[in-house]
Design an enzyme around this catalytic site. Structure first.
Site, PDB file in Angstrom:
ATOM      1  N   ASP A 233       0.842  -1.210   0.000  1.00  0.00           N
ATOM      2  CA  ASP A 233       0.000   0.000   0.000  1.00  0.00           C
ATOM      3  C   ASP A 233       0.874   1.257   0.000  1.00  0.00           C
ATOM      4  OD1 ASP A 233      -1.847   1.985   0.455  1.00  0.00           O
ATOM      5  OD2 ASP A 233      -2.777   1.035   2.191  1.00  0.00           O
ATOM      6  N   HIS A 329     -10.158  -1.024  -6.790  1.00  0.00           N
ATOM      7  CA  HIS A 329      -9.764   0.217  -6.110  1.00  0.00           C
ATOM      8  C   HIS A 329      -8.740   1.015  -6.903  1.00  0.00           C
ATOM      9  CE1 HIS A 329      -8.831   2.894  -2.751  1.00  0.00           C
ATOM     10  NE2 HIS A 329      -7.555   2.575  -2.862  1.00  0.00           N
TER      11      HIS A 329
HETATM   12  C1  HEM Z   1      -8.975   1.240   3.813  1.00  0.00           C
HETATM   13  C2  HEM Z   1      -8.849   2.080   2.828  1.00  0.00           C
HETATM   14  C3  HEM Z   1      -7.848   1.911   1.730  1.00  0.00           C
HETATM   15  C4  HEM Z   1      -7.053   0.858   1.422  1.00  0.00           C
HETATM   16  C5  HEM Z   1      -6.946  -0.479   2.139  1.00  0.00           C
HETATM   17  C6  HEM Z   1      -6.291   1.223   0.254  1.00  0.00           C
HETATM   18  C7  HEM Z   1      -5.370   0.402  -0.381  1.00  0.00           C
HETATM   19  C8  HEM Z   1      -4.731   0.690  -1.559  1.00  0.00           C
HETATM   20  C9  HEM Z   1      -3.862  -0.189  -2.283  1.00  0.00           C
HETATM   21  C10 HEM Z   1      -3.469  -1.571  -1.826  1.00  0.00           C
HETATM   22  C11 HEM Z   1      -3.476   0.440  -3.416  1.00  0.00           C
HETATM   23  C12 HEM Z   1      -2.580  -0.112  -4.535  1.00  0.00           C
HETATM   24  C13 HEM Z   1      -1.121   0.145  -4.361  1.00  0.00           C
HETATM   25  C14 HEM Z   1      -0.714   1.582  -4.316  1.00  0.00           C
HETATM   26  O1  HEM Z   1      -0.587   2.271  -5.344  1.00  0.00           O
HETATM   27  O2  HEM Z   1      -0.566   2.046  -3.216  1.00  0.00           O
HETATM   28  C15 HEM Z   1      -4.081   1.745  -3.400  1.00  0.00           C
HETATM   29  C16 HEM Z   1      -3.913   2.702  -4.370  1.00  0.00           C
HETATM   30  C17 HEM Z   1      -4.413   3.954  -4.300  1.00  0.00           C
HETATM   31  N1  HEM Z   1      -5.267   4.455  -3.352  1.00  0.00           N
HETATM   32 FE1  HEM Z   1      -6.004   3.442  -1.772  1.00  0.00          FE
HETATM   33  N2  HEM Z   1      -6.643   2.483  -0.119  1.00  0.00           N
HETATM   34  C18 HEM Z   1      -7.591   2.945   0.761  1.00  0.00           C
HETATM   35  C19 HEM Z   1      -8.209   4.175   0.749  1.00  0.00           C
HETATM   36  C20 HEM Z   1      -7.931   5.163  -0.150  1.00  0.00           C
HETATM   37  C21 HEM Z   1      -8.513   6.498  -0.134  1.00  0.00           C
HETATM   38  C22 HEM Z   1      -9.511   7.015   0.889  1.00  0.00           C
HETATM   39  C23 HEM Z   1      -7.965   7.171  -1.161  1.00  0.00           C
HETATM   40  C24 HEM Z   1      -8.219   8.596  -1.591  1.00  0.00           C
HETATM   41  C25 HEM Z   1      -9.392   9.152  -1.592  1.00  0.00           C
HETATM   42  C26 HEM Z   1      -7.050   6.276  -1.845  1.00  0.00           C
HETATM   43  C27 HEM Z   1      -6.289   6.624  -2.920  1.00  0.00           C
HETATM   44  C28 HEM Z   1      -5.493   5.764  -3.629  1.00  0.00           C
HETATM   45  C29 HEM Z   1      -4.754   6.153  -4.812  1.00  0.00           C
HETATM   46  C30 HEM Z   1      -4.706   7.536  -5.433  1.00  0.00           C
HETATM   47  C31 HEM Z   1      -4.086   5.012  -5.247  1.00  0.00           C
HETATM   48  C32 HEM Z   1      -3.189   4.900  -6.476  1.00  0.00           C
HETATM   49  C33 HEM Z   1      -4.039   4.633  -7.680  1.00  0.00           C
HETATM   50  C34 HEM Z   1      -3.168   4.520  -8.940  1.00  0.00           C
HETATM   51  O3  HEM Z   1      -2.715   3.401  -9.237  1.00  0.00           O
HETATM   52  O4  HEM Z   1      -2.988   5.541  -9.606  1.00  0.00           O
HETATM   53  N3  HEM Z   1      -7.052   5.083  -1.201  1.00  0.00           N
HETATM   54  N4  HEM Z   1      -4.848   1.891  -2.262  1.00  0.00           N
END
Ligand code: HEM
Length: 421
Positions: A233, A329
């Site tokens: 993450d 996601h």
């Molecule tokens: C429990 C809540 C969340 C979990 C478990 C989670 C988990 C992850 C994971 C595993 C990834 C893929 C790897 C990475 O690029 O980091 C990711 C990508 C991302 N997350 Fe989350 N996330 C959560 C909440 C959020 C929230 C609230 C936001 C913003 C509003 C967010 C924004 C993003 C963005 C911008 C990416 C990158 C997307 C891309 O590939 O361009 N995430 N998240």
């Protein structure tokens, strides 16, 4: 660096304590007696020197810089431990009171980050191993409005709301926030207590969120952290030191809607997620990977083999379905508008269960820095609220928004541009 921290950490400790505590300290002084105080100070100096000599130099004495154009704790690899404390200002705290309080925070922060005890530090031995300590100060809408309502950034005037929110009062709002992070939890705890003691006349704690990542030294620097779902993450994030980082965090990517006092600062959102781990346990590995669109082992997109491979959103399965689902996601949060980008800085939390049916109360303290919360963060959160498979296993329970003022020079204080700009 260790060599930059000079002088006896507790050199002014007793006089400042007398200043802060008034009569109590006078009484204590009476017990210690005239020569007694000098003796006590010498004892403290000895204890501190002994403690410092025992420090493991690999990490214990590492310092971050407090003074500068930007505040610390943002453009860096996150430390292993972090506590966020949101505070409410007492009703009678006005501009003049803020002018007294903010320099105290900055003075404490500069000292503690340098591995020197704060002025009234009653446990000076706890201050000498900063382990990369950073203290970042943020202002909620109410604090800024008490100075001048016209100085509240547009994106902070009203808290955004989303249909997916199941917000609990315990995790919402705050007039002032302190982000305290270090590689050692004892350092974080001491720093927290020192700061809160010193601003007690002005504030009351509203909420507090303590989080952790892997312990310092357990992984190579630069390894992306894992959350409690086991996911890698933080892969897609602006790199500290680059132009991209500057645009996303410090300068903004859109028309600048921020007031002048915030130049060199940024916006900060704190969102708390409860992870429904018992429900997640029922999901097989394939389903878990589909929820985000990335593999659990390497963090690679489902269309690639390595963490930093570019995802191929056009790739389809033999049956014609997208390999990375529309509701995954990662796909939902990758906006076609490159202005909608943020710096994520997430920490895990785990507490005792709320009921006998559960094993733990676990989740993610999601924080993000971006120059304009309204145009960069809100559209992403809206997309997640509208559709995101991950929502099946998380509850959105906390939300707070703050403006992070710029850093300050030596002799100045964080918040000076707001109060005196
Ligand atoms: C429990 C809540 C969340 C979990 C478990 C989670 C988990 C992850 C994971 C595993 C990834 C893929 C790897 C990475 O690029 O980091 C990711 C990508 C991302 N997350 Fe989350 N996330 C959560 C909440 C959020 C929230 C609230 C936001 C913003 C509003 C967010 C924004 C993003 C963005 C911008 C990416 C990158 C997307 C891309 O590939 O361009 N995430 N998240």
């Amino acid at each position: 660096m260790p060599g930059t921290r000079e002088g006896a950490p507790a050199e002014h400790g007793f006089s400042r304590r007398a200043l802060l505590l008034g009569g109590g300290a006078v009484a204590a002084g009476a017990v210690v007696g005239g020569g007694g105080e000098a003796y006590a100070q010498a004892r403290v100096r000895e204890a501190v020197a002994r403690e410092r000599a025992q420090a493991d130099t690999a990490n214990a004495l590492v310092t971050q810089t407090f003074h500068g154009v930007h505040q610390s704790g943002i453009e860096m690899t996150p430390q292993a431990h972090q506590t966020l404390v949101a505070l409410d200002l007492h009703d009678d705290v006005d501009r003049a009171a803020l002018r007294r309080m903010l320099p105290i925070i900055s003075d404490d922060a500069a000292r503690l980050m340098a591995g020197r005890s704060a002025l009234a530090d009653s446990e000076p031995e706890l201050a000498i191993m900063p382990t990369g300590l950073t203290i970042t100060v943020g202002f909620g809408r109410e604090l800024i409005a008490r100075v001048d309502p016209a100085l509240v950034p547009a994106w902070l005037a009203e808290q955004p709301r989303f249909a997916i929110d199941r917000l609990e009062d315990a995790w919402v709002g705050g007039d002032l926030v302190l982000q305290i992070a270090a590689d050692d939890p004892l350092t974080v705890a001491h720093t927290r207590r020192m700061l809160l003691k010193d601003i007690r006349p002005f504030t009351t704690v509203r909420w507090e969120q303590a989080g952790f990542r892997r312990a310092w030294g357990s992984q190579r620097t630069g390894t992306t952290q894992r959350n409690l779902f086991g996911q890698v993450d933080g892969t897609v994030n602006p790199e500290p030191g680059g132009d991209d980082f500057r645009r996303v965090v410090w300068d903004g990517t859109t028309e600048d809607r921020n007031p002048a006092w915030l130049a060199g600062g940024t916006g900060f959102i704190v969102r708390r997620f409860r992870m429904l781990l018992d429900k997640w346990d029922l999901l097989d590995r394939e389903g878990r990977e589909e929820a985000v669109g990335r593999r659990l082992d390497t963090g690679a997109p489902l269309t690639g083999t390595a963490e930093y491979d570019e995802p191929d959103f056009d790739a389809v399965t033999p049956l014609g379905f997208p390999v990375i689902a529309e509701y995954a996601h990662m796909r939902r949060l990758r906006s076609p508008d490159t202005a909608q980008r943020i710096l994520r800085r997430t920490y895990n939390f785990e507490q005792a269960p709320r009921s006998a049916d559960e094993l733990s109360e676990s989740g993610l303290i999601f924080t993000a820095f971006q120059h304009d919360v309204g145009t960069q963060y809100v559209p992403l959160q809206q997309r997640m609220s509208d559709l995101d498979l991950l929502n099946e296993w998380v509850e959105h329970i906390g939300m707070a928004v703050f403006a992070i003022p710029p850093g300050c020079d030596e002799g100045g204080y964080v918040g000076q541009t707001l109060l005196e700009g």
